[in-house]
Scaffold this active site. Structure first.
Site, PDB file in Angstrom:
ATOM      1  N   CYS A 101       7.683  19.364   0.696  1.00 23.88           N
ATOM      2  CA  CYS A 101       7.827  20.747   0.220  1.00 23.88           C
ATOM      3  C   CYS A 101       7.370  21.778   1.256  1.00 23.88           C
ATOM      4  O   CYS A 101       7.691  22.958   1.134  1.00 23.88           O
ATOM      5  CB  CYS A 101       7.061  20.955  -1.075  1.00 23.88           C
ATOM      6  SG  CYS A 101       7.657  19.908  -2.406  1.00 23.88           S
ATOM      7  N   HIS A 159       5.675  28.711  -2.384  1.00 26.79           N
ATOM      8  CA  HIS A 159       6.459  27.536  -2.784  1.00 26.79           C
ATOM      9  C   HIS A 159       6.525  27.523  -4.304  1.00 26.79           C
ATOM     10  O   HIS A 159       5.537  27.775  -4.982  1.00 26.79           O
ATOM     11  CB  HIS A 159       5.789  26.272  -2.254  1.00 26.79           C
ATOM     12  CG  HIS A 159       6.393  25.010  -2.792  1.00 26.79           C
ATOM     13  ND1 HIS A 159       7.755  24.799  -2.798  1.00 26.79           N
ATOM     14  CD2 HIS A 159       5.829  23.909  -3.352  1.00 26.79           C
ATOM     15  CE1 HIS A 159       8.000  23.607  -3.338  1.00 26.79           C
ATOM     16  NE2 HIS A 159       6.854  23.053  -3.679  1.00 26.79           N
ATOM     17  N   ASN A 167      11.530  23.195  -8.901  1.00 28.92           N
ATOM     18  CA  ASN A 167      10.952  22.927  -7.579  1.00 28.92           C
ATOM     19  C   ASN A 167      12.053  22.333  -6.693  1.00 28.92           C
ATOM     20  O   ASN A 167      12.489  21.201  -6.914  1.00 28.92           O
ATOM     21  CB  ASN A 167       9.779  21.959  -7.740  1.00 28.92           C
ATOM     22  CG  ASN A 167       9.084  21.659  -6.419  1.00 28.92           C
ATOM     23  OD1 ASN A 167       9.609  21.949  -5.350  1.00 28.92           O
ATOM     24  ND2 ASN A 167       7.923  21.051  -6.500  1.00 28.92           N
TER      25      ASN A 167
HETATM   26  O1  UT7 Z   1       5.971  20.522  -4.774  1.00 25.53           O
HETATM   27  C1  UT7 Z   1       5.033  19.507  -4.771  1.00 25.53           C
HETATM   28  C2  UT7 Z   1       3.828  19.936  -5.444  1.00 25.53           C
HETATM   29  N1  UT7 Z   1       3.835  19.493  -6.821  1.00 25.53           N
HETATM   30  C3  UT7 Z   1       3.178  20.201  -7.692  1.00 25.53           C
HETATM   31  O2  UT7 Z   1       2.667  21.236  -7.353  1.00 25.53           O
HETATM   32  C4  UT7 Z   1       3.010  19.657  -9.084  1.00 25.53           C
HETATM   33  C5  UT7 Z   1       1.580  19.801  -9.506  1.00 25.53           C
HETATM   34  N2  UT7 Z   1       1.321  19.353 -10.838  1.00 25.53           N
HETATM   35  C6  UT7 Z   1       1.787  19.987 -11.944  1.00 25.53           C
HETATM   36  O3  UT7 Z   1       2.505  20.961 -11.828  1.00 25.53           O
HETATM   37  C7  UT7 Z   1       1.341  19.503 -13.302  1.00 25.53           C
HETATM   38  O4  UT7 Z   1       0.328  18.531 -13.148  1.00 25.53           O
HETATM   39  C8  UT7 Z   1       2.491  18.925 -14.147  1.00 25.53           C
HETATM   40  C9  UT7 Z   1       3.423  20.037 -14.569  1.00 25.53           C
HETATM   41  C10 UT7 Z   1       3.223  17.864 -13.374  1.00 25.53           C
HETATM   42  C11 UT7 Z   1       1.919  18.293 -15.433  1.00 25.53           C
HETATM   43  O5  UT7 Z   1       1.149  19.236 -16.156  1.00 25.53           O
HETATM   44  P1  UT7 Z   1      -0.271  18.809 -16.736  1.00 25.53           P
HETATM   45  O6  UT7 Z   1      -0.762  19.957 -17.486  1.00 25.53           O
HETATM   46  O7  UT7 Z   1      -1.089  18.307 -15.573  1.00 25.53           O
HETATM   47  O8  UT7 Z   1       0.116  17.653 -17.732  1.00 25.53           O
HETATM   48  P2  UT7 Z   1      -0.345  16.121 -17.728  1.00 25.53           P
HETATM   49  O9  UT7 Z   1       0.319  15.367 -16.634  1.00 25.53           O
HETATM   50  O10 UT7 Z   1      -1.834  16.096 -17.793  1.00 25.53           O
HETATM   51  O11 UT7 Z   1       0.239  15.632 -19.105  1.00 25.53           O
HETATM   52  C12 UT7 Z   1      -0.188  16.189 -20.354  1.00 25.53           C
HETATM   53  C13 UT7 Z   1       0.572  15.532 -21.488  1.00 25.53           C
HETATM   54  C14 UT7 Z   1       0.550  14.006 -21.416  1.00 25.53           C
HETATM   55  O12 UT7 Z   1       0.465  13.546 -22.743  1.00 25.53           O
HETATM   56  P3  UT7 Z   1      -0.931  13.018 -23.335  1.00 25.53           P
HETATM   57  O13 UT7 Z   1      -1.356  11.908 -22.423  1.00 25.53           O
HETATM   58  O14 UT7 Z   1      -1.866  14.210 -23.273  1.00 25.53           O
HETATM   59  O15 UT7 Z   1      -0.581  12.595 -24.716  1.00 25.53           O
HETATM   60  C15 UT7 Z   1       1.912  13.661 -20.864  1.00 25.53           C
HETATM   61  O16 UT7 Z   1       2.368  12.391 -21.289  1.00 25.53           O
HETATM   62  O17 UT7 Z   1       1.951  15.901 -21.425  1.00 25.53           O
HETATM   63  C16 UT7 Z   1       2.778  14.736 -21.471  1.00 25.53           C
HETATM   64  N3  UT7 Z   1       3.993  14.996 -20.693  1.00 25.53           N
HETATM   65  C17 UT7 Z   1       5.100  15.547 -21.218  1.00 25.53           C
HETATM   66  N4  UT7 Z   1       5.398  15.935 -22.466  1.00 25.53           N
HETATM   67  C18 UT7 Z   1       6.610  16.462 -22.680  1.00 25.53           C
HETATM   68  C19 UT7 Z   1       4.199  14.787 -19.369  1.00 25.53           C
HETATM   69  N5  UT7 Z   1       5.436  15.180 -19.033  1.00 25.53           N
HETATM   70  C20 UT7 Z   1       6.015  15.651 -20.160  1.00 25.53           C
HETATM   71  C21 UT7 Z   1       7.267  16.209 -20.445  1.00 25.53           C
HETATM   72  N6  UT7 Z   1       7.530  16.610 -21.699  1.00 25.53           N
HETATM   73  N7  UT7 Z   1       8.218  16.372 -19.491  1.00 25.53           N
END
Ligand code: UT7
Length: 327
Positions: free
Chosen positions: A119, A254, A284
């Site tokens: 990225c 970004h 992204n």
């Molecule tokens: O360009 C490269 C750089 N990349 C980034 O900058 C990405 C950085 N990270 C992020 O943007 C965030 O960490 C994410 C958007 C990827 C995830 O957000 P989060 O608030 O960290 O969520 P999480 O991974 O902690 O997941 C929370 C919950 C989980 O469920 P439980 O375990 O709490 O029951 C996941 O299973 O959300 C669930 N989950 C979803 N639910 C519905 C994960 N993906 C999804 C989804 N739809 N697509």
């Protein structure tokens, strides 16, 4: 005698973009994956993304964006000195995406190569182009970010497949002798930390047997590092130019996640009206995200000649960095 008050700088003279025709909304994603518009919107700010058709490869889209940047600057392709493409999703391992772009444009006097910095590829490309121009090696460089992440997404992993989209953005940089407070790239700052390679990577490559690979990400870990590292890179850019956040007209970050964008803006003390956001429309697009956002804000008249624009990115590697320019 050279005039000490004038400097040779890489000046941005044109921008161009290409987005695939097919738009996929969050509701469309929810038909294939266990997700919802609410979850995606709340956690990321993404509302839709573009997904490429088979013919819309990184080279095809990069050439289209590059053609538009050349047209915007009024430069004929044969006049171009070099082409740099930031991409993690090239058409082939070799030749580079950049030489395919060269052929498509008819840029017969240019040389081209790709940059693999995920990225951060566009910022790394800008930095190399800046050095090439300042050293006097070339008079003009087309810097392109072009990505087809839809080809490396794992649609069984809802934590990553909803986050990315396809597209290309390009800028033309031209050597100009300018006043010290004139236009051009003012600085770039680049970083990487290979110890963090395992938090964002593709689990395969053409060099590995039967393993083209999918994107794998520990989103929480990337998020944890993102705001701190990006704020650091942004502050480095300000310090190197003896500027403060108040001097910045626009932050063009970004576009990975609206929460990360807001976090960096807040740490800088920049009001949201001075931050360009396209993550809602493009998701992204990795190396393409900054030139897509920059071109959108130039095209709609928000970013004007003379203004100071700060760019920052972070991606797989980890790699991260910033670039400061005056339009
Ligand atoms: O360009 C490269 C750089 N990349 C980034 O900058 C990405 C950085 N990270 C992020 O943007 C965030 O960490 C994410 C958007 C990827 C995830 O957000 P989060 O608030 O960290 O969520 P999480 O991974 O902690 O997941 C929370 C919950 C989980 O469920 P439980 O375990 O709490 O029951 C996941 O299973 O959300 C669930 N989950 C979803 N639910 C519905 C994960 N993906 C999804 C989804 N739809 N697509």
């Amino acid at each position: 005698m050279p005039d000490k008050n004038r400097l040779r700088r890489a000046v941005l003279t044109g921008t161009g973009t290409y987005l695939p025709e097919k738009i996929v909304t969050n509701a469309d994603m929810a038909l294939q994956v266990d997700t919802s518009d609410d979850w995606i919107t709340e956690r990321t700010g993404i509302k839709q993304r573009h997904f490429a058709a088979p013919h819309e490869t990184a080279a095809f889209m990069g050439a289209e964006a590059g053609r538009r940047a050349l047209e915007a600057a009024g430069m004929a392709p044969e006049q171009l000195g070099a082409i740099i493409v930031g991409t993690s999703t090239p058409d082939q391992a070799f030749p580079s995406t950049a030489v395919h772009v060269q052929a498509a444009l008819g840029a017969t006097n240019a040389y081209g190569f790709d940059i693999a910095a995920a990225c951060s590829g566009f910022i790394f490309g800008l930095s190399v182009a800046d050095a090439m121009i300042r050293s006097g090696q070339v008079e003009s460089v087309l810097v392109i970010g072009s990505e087809v992440y839809s080809r490396i997404l794992n649609f069984a992993d809802r934590g990553t497949c909803v986050l990315f989209g396809d597209g290309a953005g390009a800028v033309l940089l031209q050597a100009r002798d300018v006043e010290k407070d004139g236009a051009g790239l003012l600085s770039t700052h680049l970083h990487s930390d290979g110890r963090l390679a395992e938090i964002l990577y593709v689990d395969g490559a053409v060099g590995q047997p039967d393993k083209p690979g999918h994107l794998v990400m520990n989103g929480r870990e990337v998020f944890r590092h993102a705001v701190t590292l990006l704020s650091g890179a942004v502050n480095e850019a300000l310090a190197a130019n003896s500027l403060t956040a108040a001097d910045i007209d626009w932050l063009v970050p970004h576009q990975a996640n609206k929460r990360i964008i807001d976090g960096v803006g807040k740490k800088l003390g920049l009001p949201p009206e001075r931050v360009v956001v396209t993550v809602d429309k493009h998701a992204n697009t990795s190396a393409a995200s900054i030139p897509l956002a920059l071109a959108a804000a130039v095209a709609d008249g928000r970013i004007k000649p003379g203004q100071i624009v700060l760019l920052e990115a972070l991606g797989g590697g980890l790699t991260w960095g910033s670039a400061l320019l005056r339009l």
